[in-house]
Design an enzyme around this catalytic site. Structure first.
Site, PDB file in Angstrom:
ATOM      1  N   GLU A  58     100.261  76.462  51.674  1.00 58.52           N
ATOM      2  CA  GLU A  58      99.641  75.413  50.875  1.00 58.52           C
ATOM      3  C   GLU A  58      99.725  74.079  51.585  1.00 58.52           C
ATOM      4  O   GLU A  58     100.598  73.858  52.433  1.00 58.52           O
ATOM      5  CB  GLU A  58     100.286  75.349  49.505  1.00 58.52           C
ATOM      6  CG  GLU A  58     101.773  75.580  49.533  1.00 58.52           C
ATOM      7  CD  GLU A  58     102.336  75.730  48.136  1.00 58.52           C
ATOM      8  OE1 GLU A  58     102.130  76.793  47.550  1.00 58.52           O
ATOM      9  OE2 GLU A  58     102.956  74.789  47.651  1.00 58.52           O
TER      10      GLU A  58
ATOM     11  N   CYS B  29      99.992  66.745  53.564  1.00 55.73           N
ATOM     12  CA  CYS B  29     101.255  67.451  53.722  1.00 55.73           C
ATOM     13  C   CYS B  29     100.934  68.862  54.218  1.00 55.73           C
ATOM     14  O   CYS B  29     100.281  69.637  53.535  1.00 55.73           O
ATOM     15  CB  CYS B  29     101.984  67.476  52.379  1.00 55.73           C
ATOM     16  SG  CYS B  29     103.500  68.406  52.408  1.00 55.73           S
TER      17      CYS B  29
ATOM     18  N   CYS C  32     109.675  80.823  54.494  1.00 49.11           N
ATOM     19  CA  CYS C  32     110.695  80.032  55.183  1.00 49.11           C
ATOM     20  C   CYS C  32     111.987  80.839  55.187  1.00 49.11           C
ATOM     21  O   CYS C  32     112.299  81.530  54.221  1.00 49.11           O
ATOM     22  CB  CYS C  32     110.906  78.721  54.410  1.00 49.11           C
ATOM     23  SG  CYS C  32     112.069  77.587  55.196  1.00 49.11           S
TER      24      CYS C  32
ATOM     25  N   CYS D  88     116.788  77.100  50.925  1.00 51.07           N
ATOM     26  CA  CYS D  88     117.415  76.036  50.138  1.00 51.07           C
ATOM     27  C   CYS D  88     117.241  76.446  48.661  1.00 51.07           C
ATOM     28  O   CYS D  88     116.143  76.870  48.269  1.00 51.07           O
ATOM     29  CB  CYS D  88     116.730  74.697  50.397  1.00 51.07           C
ATOM     30  SG  CYS D  88     116.818  74.183  52.125  1.00 51.07           S
TER      31      CYS D  88
ATOM     32  N   CYS E 283     114.195  75.181  46.512  1.00 48.17           N
ATOM     33  CA  CYS E 283     112.872  75.130  47.141  1.00 48.17           C
ATOM     34  C   CYS E 283     112.136  76.447  46.968  1.00 48.17           C
ATOM     35  O   CYS E 283     112.666  77.515  47.277  1.00 48.17           O
ATOM     36  CB  CYS E 283     113.024  74.798  48.624  1.00 48.17           C
ATOM     37  SG  CYS E 283     111.454  74.710  49.487  1.00 48.17           S
TER      38      CYS E 283
ATOM     39  N   GLY F 249     107.849  75.854  55.035  1.00 50.18           N
ATOM     40  CA  GLY F 249     108.418  76.179  56.337  1.00 50.18           C
ATOM     41  C   GLY F 249     109.318  75.107  56.909  1.00 50.18           C
ATOM     42  O   GLY F 249     109.382  73.983  56.407  1.00 50.18           O
ATOM     43  N   GLU F 250     110.022  75.487  57.964  1.00 48.05           N
ATOM     44  CA  GLU F 250     110.907  74.567  58.676  1.00 48.05           C
ATOM     45  C   GLU F 250     110.265  74.272  60.040  1.00 48.05           C
ATOM     46  O   GLU F 250     110.205  75.160  60.901  1.00 48.05           O
ATOM     47  CB  GLU F 250     112.296  75.218  58.834  1.00 48.05           C
ATOM     48  CG  GLU F 250     113.222  74.558  59.838  1.00 48.05           C
ATOM     49  CD  GLU F 250     113.397  73.052  59.633  1.00 48.05           C
ATOM     50  OE1 GLU F 250     113.678  72.615  58.509  1.00 48.05           O
ATOM     51  OE2 GLU F 250     113.250  72.312  60.633  1.00 48.05           O
TER      52      GLU F 250
ATOM     53  N   SER G  28     116.422  66.253  55.799  1.00 43.65           N
ATOM     54  CA  SER G  28     116.754  66.557  54.405  1.00 43.65           C
ATOM     55  C   SER G  28     118.264  66.707  54.279  1.00 43.65           C
ATOM     56  O   SER G  28     118.854  67.592  54.893  1.00 43.65           O
ATOM     57  CB  SER G  28     116.069  67.862  53.980  1.00 43.65           C
ATOM     58  OG  SER G  28     114.674  67.699  54.073  1.00 43.65           O
ATOM     59  N   LEU G  29     118.863  65.837  53.490  1.00 41.82           N
ATOM     60  CA  LEU G  29     120.330  65.836  53.378  1.00 41.82           C
ATOM     61  C   LEU G  29     120.771  66.481  52.064  1.00 41.82           C
ATOM     62  O   LEU G  29     121.507  67.451  52.052  1.00 41.82           O
ATOM     63  CB  LEU G  29     120.818  64.389  53.463  1.00 41.82           C
ATOM     64  CG  LEU G  29     122.080  64.125  54.251  1.00 41.82           C
ATOM     65  CD1 LEU G  29     122.041  64.751  55.630  1.00 41.82           C
ATOM     66  CD2 LEU G  29     122.292  62.623  54.367  1.00 41.82           C
TER      67      LEU G  29
ATOM     68  N   CYS H  15     107.172  72.004  47.473  1.00 39.41           N
ATOM     69  CA  CYS H  15     107.051  73.090  48.443  1.00 39.41           C
ATOM     70  C   CYS H  15     106.931  74.494  47.895  1.00 39.41           C
ATOM     71  O   CYS H  15     107.819  74.983  47.221  1.00 39.41           O
ATOM     72  CB  CYS H  15     108.303  73.118  49.297  1.00 39.41           C
ATOM     73  SG  CYS H  15     108.365  71.794  50.399  1.00 39.41           S
TER      74      CYS H  15
END
Ligand code: SAH
Length: 350
Positions: free
Chosen positions: A92, A105, A112, A116, A119, A159-160, A214-215, A333
């Site tokens: 997407e 975006c 992924c 997380c 997500c 995705g990363e 991303s923390l 996401c």
């Protein structure tokens, strides 16, 4: 066998491909202009190329990399596209207009591996990397929907990006080409869950793209629970890599912090975050959690983001809130794809 995507070729690679076909050097320039000036989606439209050459090119390369399978959202607001790929998979992308900005975006992977907990992208697991041409294709699709050239690109879709670094960097260079889509490097942002080798690689690439990290938690115990990647790249090592990145590039990092009620949004956690980030000199983007199926977390209560902004501000760290504009259209996401049945609602590109 699937053919390579023409939009996945850098300008230099297109020159080489034309040379290999024995073509005069101006042909590559003509093709590049059709691809990114006219943005045609059919070889037959490249009128100044001989018909036989168009046929040869059509046999060698695919020109359609992505299809708009479904569009959601109001015409002038945030819209989300379910993007169909050649093998029937889907990802997407989100179009976020704001003032003069037309942000896109973009997804970098189908699914992924990073899982997380909050997500949606990781819920169905990892399927495959996207090719650079499929990322460039998403931007061309956005151009068509906006009716104008996108101004900003954020690699914050599914995705990363640093699990597919080569293709992401290649897509960035293609998007950046001054004779092509010509999106300034500073108008492109790569967002990582904290994959240190990717941060190191970007530091050495000499491109001025923006980096977001991303923390989501100020300590290892909580971060490992929310983001399994923290077990491999814990906070001390991640922040050391961020400091090296800042020293090497002289650029500012944006740290993303998704606020989850009762999990990572207390005053002591805001103070711990300020202490953690003080040596890095970055800024913070606070994101209210967008609720997802399969995760019980909730969005923070009113005033939480303001409290973080105040606490961080006292340490000299600039923090802002990202409005979760996409909530009503499942724009966090992976949500639209999840609702569409993961990779199961397949439709094949013709
Ligand atoms: N893999 C990259 C890009 C992912 S998405 C990364 O982790 O940075 C961009 C941002 O949206 C990340 O900070 C991600 O953690 C956040 N995000 C994902 N799901 C979310 C949700 N349900 N609510 C709020 N933010 C979310």
């Amino acid at each position: 066998m699937t053919k390579p995507l023409i939009h996945g070729l850098s300008r230099l690679e297109l020159d080489e491909a034309c040379k290999a076909l024995g073509l005069p050097s101006y042909r590559a320039g003509q093709i590049w202009t059709w691809l990114y000036g006219q943005r045609v989606s059919d070889w037959a439209e490249m009128k100044n190329l001989p018909a036989t050459l168009r046929e040869v090119l059509a046999c060698k390369f695919d020109i359609v990399s992505v299809l708009n399978q479904k569009l959601e959202g109001p015409p002038k607001g945030t819209r989300k596209i379910l993007v169909g790929l050649r093998d029937g998979e889907c990802v997407e992308e989100v179009l976020i207009p704001a003032g003069d900005r037309r942000t896109v975006c973009v997804s970098s992977q189908v699914g992924c591996r990073f899982a997380c907990v909050f997500c949606a992208s990781g819920k169905g697991g990892y399927v495959r990397n996207l090719d650079a041409g499929e990322m460039v294709g998403q931007v061309l699709l956005a151009w068509k929907e906006y009716g104008d050239r996108p101004s900003n690109i954020v690699f914050m879709g599914m995705g990363e990006p640093f699990d597919n670094t080569d293709a992401v960097l290649k897509a960035i260079r293609i998007l950046n080409d001054p004779d092509g889509i010509n999106i300034g490097a500073r108008h492109m942002t790569v967002s990582t869950s904290g994959v240190i080798p990717g941060i190191e690689r970007l530091a050495g690439e000499g491109i001025q793209v923006e980096l977001s990290v991303s923390l989501h938690a100020p300590d290892d115990a909580l971060r490992s629970r929310l983001m399994p990647v923290n077990r491999k790249y814990p906070l001390t090592e991640l922040l050391a890599a961020c400091r090296r990145y800042v020293a090497a590039t002289k650029r500012i990092i944006t740290f993303e912090y998704t606020l989850i009620r009762g999990v990572n949004d207390s005053r002591p956690q805001a103070l711990a975050l300020a202490k953690l980030l003080r040596p890095v000199s970055g800024r913070v983007n606070l994101i209210p959690l967008s609720p997802v199926e399969g995760f019980e977390g909730q969005a923070p209560t009113a005033g939480t983001a303001e409290m973080f902004i105040e606490v961080l501000g006292k340490t000299g760290i600039n923090a802002t809130t990202r409005l979760s504009k996409g909530t009503t259209i499942d724009a966090a996401c992976g949500q639209l794809r999840m609702r569409a049945g993961g990779g199961d609602s397949r439709k094949t590109l013709e």
